[in-house]
Scaffold this motif. Structure first.
Motif, PDB file in Angstrom:
ATOM      1  N   ARG A   1       1.933   6.631  -6.866  1.00 46.29           N
ATOM      2  CA  ARG A   1       0.860   7.702  -7.228  1.00 46.29           C
ATOM      3  C   ARG A   1       1.145   9.030  -6.590  1.00 46.29           C
ATOM      4  N   TYR A   2       1.253   9.326  -5.566  1.00 45.65           N
ATOM      5  CA  TYR A   2       1.655  10.558  -4.736  1.00 45.65           C
ATOM      6  C   TYR A   2       2.955  11.132  -4.456  1.00 45.65           C
ATOM      7  N   GLY A   3       3.969  10.298  -4.799  1.00 44.20           N
ATOM      8  CA  GLY A   3       5.227  10.861  -4.451  1.00 44.20           C
ATOM      9  C   GLY A   3       5.553  10.720  -3.240  1.00 44.20           C
ATOM     10  N   LYS A   4       6.259  11.428  -2.760  1.00 43.88           N
ATOM     11  CA  LYS A   4       6.941  11.565  -1.396  1.00 43.88           C
ATOM     12  C   LYS A   4       5.851  12.181  -0.402  1.00 43.88           C
ATOM     13  N   ASP A   5       4.764  12.765  -1.237  1.00 41.94           N
ATOM     14  CA  ASP A   5       3.593  13.597  -0.313  1.00 41.94           C
ATOM     15  C   ASP A   5       2.922  12.253   0.435  1.00 41.94           C
ATOM     16  N   VAL A   6       3.065  11.139   0.057  1.00 43.31           N
ATOM     17  CA  VAL A   6       2.422   9.975   0.595  1.00 43.31           C
ATOM     18  C   VAL A   6       2.476  10.054   2.157  1.00 43.31           C
ATOM     19  N   LEU A   7       3.883  10.564   2.647  1.00 39.40           N
ATOM     20  CA  LEU A   7       4.304  10.546   4.068  1.00 39.40           C
ATOM     21  C   LEU A   7       3.394  11.446   4.724  1.00 39.40           C
TER      22      LEU A   7
ATOM     23  N   VAL B   1       8.495   5.905  -5.890  1.00 41.09           N
ATOM     24  CA  VAL B   1       8.540   7.030  -6.626  1.00 41.09           C
ATOM     25  C   VAL B   1       9.453   6.778  -7.930  1.00 41.09           C
ATOM     26  N   SER B   2      10.310   5.718  -7.923  1.00 43.54           N
ATOM     27  CA  SER B   2      11.284   5.733  -9.105  1.00 43.54           C
ATOM     28  C   SER B   2      10.679   4.484  -9.913  1.00 43.54           C
ATOM     29  N   SER B   3       9.299   4.312  -9.833  1.00 46.05           N
ATOM     30  CA  SER B   3       8.703   3.161 -10.754  1.00 46.05           C
ATOM     31  C   SER B   3       9.537   1.999 -10.736  1.00 46.05           C
ATOM     32  N   TYR B   4       9.874   1.438  -9.713  1.00 47.89           N
ATOM     33  CA  TYR B   4      10.532   0.071  -9.572  1.00 47.89           C
ATOM     34  C   TYR B   4       9.494  -0.943  -9.861  1.00 47.89           C
ATOM     35  N   PRO B   5       9.710  -1.855 -10.606  1.00 47.13           N
ATOM     36  CA  PRO B   5       8.980  -3.132 -11.136  1.00 47.13           C
ATOM     37  C   PRO B   5       8.182  -3.554  -9.769  1.00 47.13           C
ATOM     38  N   SER B   6       6.763  -3.413  -9.760  1.00 40.43           N
ATOM     39  CA  SER B   6       5.962  -3.657  -8.468  1.00 40.43           C
ATOM     40  C   SER B   6       6.026  -5.477  -8.317  1.00 40.43           C
ATOM     41  N   GLY B   7       6.301  -6.059  -9.123  1.00 38.16           N
ATOM     42  CA  GLY B   7       6.624  -7.716  -8.891  1.00 38.16           C
ATOM     43  C   GLY B   7       7.773  -7.799  -8.330  1.00 38.16           C
TER      44      GLY B   7
ATOM     45  N   ALA C   1       0.746  -1.131   0.041  1.00 43.66           N
ATOM     46  CA  ALA C   1      -0.017   0.056  -0.007  1.00 43.66           C
ATOM     47  C   ALA C   1       0.960   1.270  -0.077  1.00 43.66           C
ATOM     48  N   ILE C   2       1.982   1.411   0.878  1.00 44.28           N
ATOM     49  CA  ILE C   2       2.862   2.408   0.674  1.00 44.28           C
ATOM     50  C   ILE C   2       3.588   2.477  -0.564  1.00 44.28           C
ATOM     51  N   PHE C   3       3.997   1.461  -1.036  1.00 41.66           N
ATOM     52  CA  PHE C   3       4.810   1.438  -2.422  1.00 41.66           C
ATOM     53  C   PHE C   3       3.573   1.913  -3.476  1.00 41.66           C
ATOM     54  N   ALA C   4       2.553   1.293  -3.400  1.00 39.67           N
ATOM     55  CA  ALA C   4       1.397   1.940  -4.521  1.00 39.67           C
ATOM     56  C   ALA C   4       1.130   3.428  -4.243  1.00 39.67           C
TER      57      ALA C   4
END
Length: 172
Positions: free
Chosen positions: A82-88, A137-143, A75-78
């Motif tokens: 989506r929101y960048g560091k603003d998710v914090l 944030v860096s779009s690392y592959p989710s899998g 959930a934090i990764f997603a």
């Protein structure tokens, strides 16, 4: 039967009844970096010591808390994807500041080591989960992210379940 014995048996019955669902909720929140009010790994070891599960019961506990933790981190990764560091700033009770040295260090590790950093930081207690933000944030592959988090978290929780079981076996 004394009152104390009856009370202890009642408490143990409640722990057996609500323990696994409570573990699931606690570890989803832990994975999501929320609500680290108490050391959850110590709580996990204490639960195992009180319950004294069988081999398959211990395996079930490890898998349950691992899945829960990975869901929280996912959930934090997603969210960071989506929101960048603003998710914090969107999450309650989150003690991390993106400008802090700790966060900057974890972000540097991620950019330098990638998946290895994801795996290693999820085995180290003080940095667990924080790497989800630079990874998202860096779009690392989710899998790939979920594989690294899942394997390291499985290892981490297996140790915290095995330690009290070994201790109980030595003192039994």
């Amino acid at each position: 039967m004394s009152t104390t014995t009856a009370l202890l048996e009642s408490v143990l019955a409640v722990v057996h009844l609500v323990g696994m669902p409570a573990l699931f909720v606690i570890f989803v929140l832990k994975g999501a970096l929320i609500g680290k009010v108490f050391p959850t790994s110590v709580f996990l070891s204490g639960y195992v010591a009180v319950i004294g599960p069988t081999y398959w019961g211990a395996v079930t506990i490890v898998v349950l808390v691992t899945v829960a933790h990975v869901l929280g981190q996912g959930a934090i990764f997603a969210g960071s994807r989506r929101y960048g560091k603003d998710v914090l700033s969107m999450l309650p009770y989150l003690p991390f500041d993106p400008a802090s040295q700790t966060f900057q260090r974890v972000e540097q590790w991620f950019h330098q080591y990638g998946g290895v950093a994801v795996f290693v930081t999820n085995v180290i207690p003080w940095s667990r989960g924080l790497i989800a933000i630079p990874a998202g944030v860096s779009s690392y592959p989710s899998g790939r992210y979920l594989v690294h988090v899942g394997t390291s978290t499985l290892l981490y929780h297996a140790v915290y379940v095995a330690v009290p079981l070994v201790g109980l076996a030595l003192f039994a």
